[in-house]
Design an enzyme around this catalytic site. Sequence first.
Site, short mmCIF file in Angstrom:
data_model
loop_
_atom_site.label_atom_id
_atom_site.label_comp_id
_atom_site.label_asym_id
_atom_site.label_seq_id
_atom_site.Cartn_x
_atom_site.Cartn_y
_atom_site.Cartn_z
N GLU A 15 -35.85 -24.56 34.21
CA GLU A 15 -36.53 -26.08 35.45
C GLU A 15 -36.17 -25.43 36.89
OE1 GLU A 15 -34.91 -29.94 32.75
OE2 GLU A 15 -33.68 -28.61 33.33
N SER A 179 -35.54 -30.32 28.83
CA SER A 179 -37.14 -30.26 29.36
C SER A 179 -37.99 -29.88 27.92
CB SER A 179 -37.52 -28.97 30.28
OG SER A 179 -36.76 -28.91 31.23
N TYR A 252 -44.75 -30.24 31.43
CA TYR A 252 -45.26 -29.61 32.69
C TYR A 252 -46.35 -28.92 32.87
CZ TYR A 252 -40.34 -30.52 33.20
OH TYR A 252 -38.63 -31.24 33.14
N ARG A 292 -30.85 -41.25 34.17
CA ARG A 292 -32.38 -41.65 33.78
C ARG A 292 -31.81 -41.37 32.19
NH1 ARG A 292 -36.23 -38.48 33.25
NH2 ARG A 292 -35.96 -37.99 31.14
N ASP A 294 -32.42 -41.95 27.84
CA ASP A 294 -33.30 -42.57 27.80
C ASP A 294 -33.29 -42.91 25.56
OD1 ASP A 294 -34.74 -41.18 29.57
OD2 ASP A 294 -34.66 -38.72 27.76
N GLU A 309 -30.69 -40.00 25.18
CA GLU A 309 -30.11 -38.63 26.45
C GLU A 309 -29.71 -39.52 27.54
OE1 GLU A 309 -31.71 -35.25 27.59
OE2 GLU A 309 -33.60 -35.63 27.75
N ASN A 311 -30.01 -38.42 31.43
CA ASN A 311 -30.34 -36.92 32.77
C ASN A 311 -29.44 -37.50 33.77
OD1 ASN A 311 -31.78 -35.53 31.02
ND2 ASN A 311 -32.79 -37.19 30.56
N GLY A 315 -35.56 -35.55 37.09
CA GLY A 315 -36.75 -34.89 37.63
C GLY A 315 -36.78 -35.90 39.62
N1 ADP Z 1 -34.05 -37.85 16.61
C1 ADP Z 1 -35.25 -38.04 17.48
N2 ADP Z 1 -36.82 -38.56 17.17
C2 ADP Z 1 -37.32 -38.42 17.62
N3 ADP Z 1 -38.32 -38.07 18.29
C3 ADP Z 1 -36.96 -37.09 18.65
C4 ADP Z 1 -36.01 -36.89 18.60
N4 ADP Z 1 -35.03 -35.89 19.20
C5 ADP Z 1 -36.25 -35.98 19.62
N5 ADP Z 1 -37.81 -36.22 20.16
C6 ADP Z 1 -38.26 -36.01 20.49
O1 ADP Z 1 -38.47 -34.72 21.23
C7 ADP Z 1 -38.02 -34.91 22.78
C8 ADP Z 1 -36.94 -33.36 23.20
O2 ADP Z 1 -36.10 -34.70 23.02
P1 ADP Z 1 -34.78 -34.44 24.22
O3 ADP Z 1 -33.28 -34.85 22.96
O4 ADP Z 1 -34.71 -35.94 24.81
O5 ADP Z 1 -34.16 -33.29 24.68
P2 ADP Z 1 -34.27 -32.81 26.24
O6 ADP Z 1 -32.80 -32.84 26.92
O7 ADP Z 1 -34.61 -30.72 25.96
O8 ADP Z 1 -35.64 -34.02 26.83
C9 ADP Z 1 -37.77 -36.57 23.04
O9 ADP Z 1 -38.55 -36.39 24.41
C10 ADP Z 1 -38.66 -36.61 21.76
O10 ADP Z 1 -39.88 -36.52 22.51
MG MG Z 2 -35.51 -35.61 27.10
#
Ligand code: ADP
Ligand code: MG
Length: 359
Positions: A15, A179, A252, A292, A294, A309, A311, A315
């Site tokens: 990033e 990311s 991105y 943030r 999510d 998660e 953050n 950003g």
């Molecule tokens: N359990 C889940 N169910 C549905 N979508 C998911 C799930 N886990 C991840 N995703 C999808 O993958 C993306 C990235 O996962 P995330 O856990 O937010 O990791 P990162 O830290 O890389 O953003 C999420 O924004 C979502 O679009």
């Molecule tokens: Mg995420």
Amino acid sequence: MKKKIGVIFGGRSPEHEVSLESAKTVCAKLEKAGFSVLPFYAPRSGAWRLVKVKDLLSGGGLEGPEIEPSLGGGCFVKKGGGRIKPDALFPIIHGSTGEDGILQGLLELLSIPYVGCGVTASAVGMDKVISKELAALDGIPVLPHVVIRAHQRASMAPLLKKARGMGFPLFVKPVAQGSSVGVTKVKRPADLAAAVNKAFRFDTAVMVEKGVDRAREIVCGVLGSPAGARASVNGEVVPRGKHEFYDYEAKYLDNDGMELLLPAPLSAAAAARLRGLAVRIFLALGSSGMARVDFFVDPKDEKKVYFCEINTLPGFTSHSLYPRLWEKTGLKPEKVLKELVAIGLRAAAEKRRLTIARK
Ligand SMILES: Nc1ncnc2c1ncn2[C@@H]1O[C@H](COP(=O)(O)OP(=O)(O)O)[C@@H](O)[C@H]1O
Ligand SMILES: [Mg+2]
């Protein structure tokens, strides 16, 4: 006298470029808020540099004198001489080494106040397993998952079986990345092992999480300290086009990869619940300053929500979610930054009052 704020950006994670863009906004808006700004560029390798705000903003190169931390001195020193002692530091390096407590540990050693989460909350926030488990202990709803660690790779069949038992789709992700790097949506049992192996390219631990198919993704900004925090309005991130989820490209590379609905189209009750959960999670994980948070929301039932998660260094580019969420809530970026600096200074003052001698 204006307060001097050192803004540390760049870093070693994928990033890096996002951090450069975040630093532009942070530096420009800190100046607008009345601070004197010292941009510290951390290249992918090699010494940090003190660059000029106008060079950073104009994209005019990231050259400048080399600087290094003086651990006993509580300052930075320029190559060739000269001390730089900011009143506070603002780390805006996303991902590994910047968001995970490593940089925060260095700043602790320097005894200079800094913005954002401390060492523990940063490390916890970066680790998807620990943050989910702490949130779950506080009664926050989370999705089931299976963790596979590097030493279990040679005999991971029973873990894969357990993961398959959760039902499809599954999401496979590195435990401490961001990311969407290394994240795969797996729809069929036959594709699971390959997705796990891919995630292992980026981390020594991999999470296989039960997926919410076509999940709604709700994001919420939190601002405050352990003594009290508040949530922004919710936003909804909608991946567009060929993106089945919010993957790296959608984040991105593809200009039309996502749309942000502000505020998120939720019922008043669901919106209030999510804002309340975001603050609870922020506090449960010991966060400070900004984060943030999510969530996933079931597309068929907005009562089914799950913490995804946190953050802790979101950003901060001109089109990033965190500043947009606050702007919609009525707080301009310069106001957010001013508050963040004040929180960082207060946290440092509190720490200074702690007894470090035995008597
Ligand atoms: N359990 C889940 N169910 C549905 N979508 C998911 C799930 N886990 C991840 N995703 C999808 O993958 C993306 C990235 O996962 P995330 O856990 O937010 O990791 P990162 O830290 O890389 O953003 C999420 O924004 C979502 O679009
Ligand atoms: Mg995420």
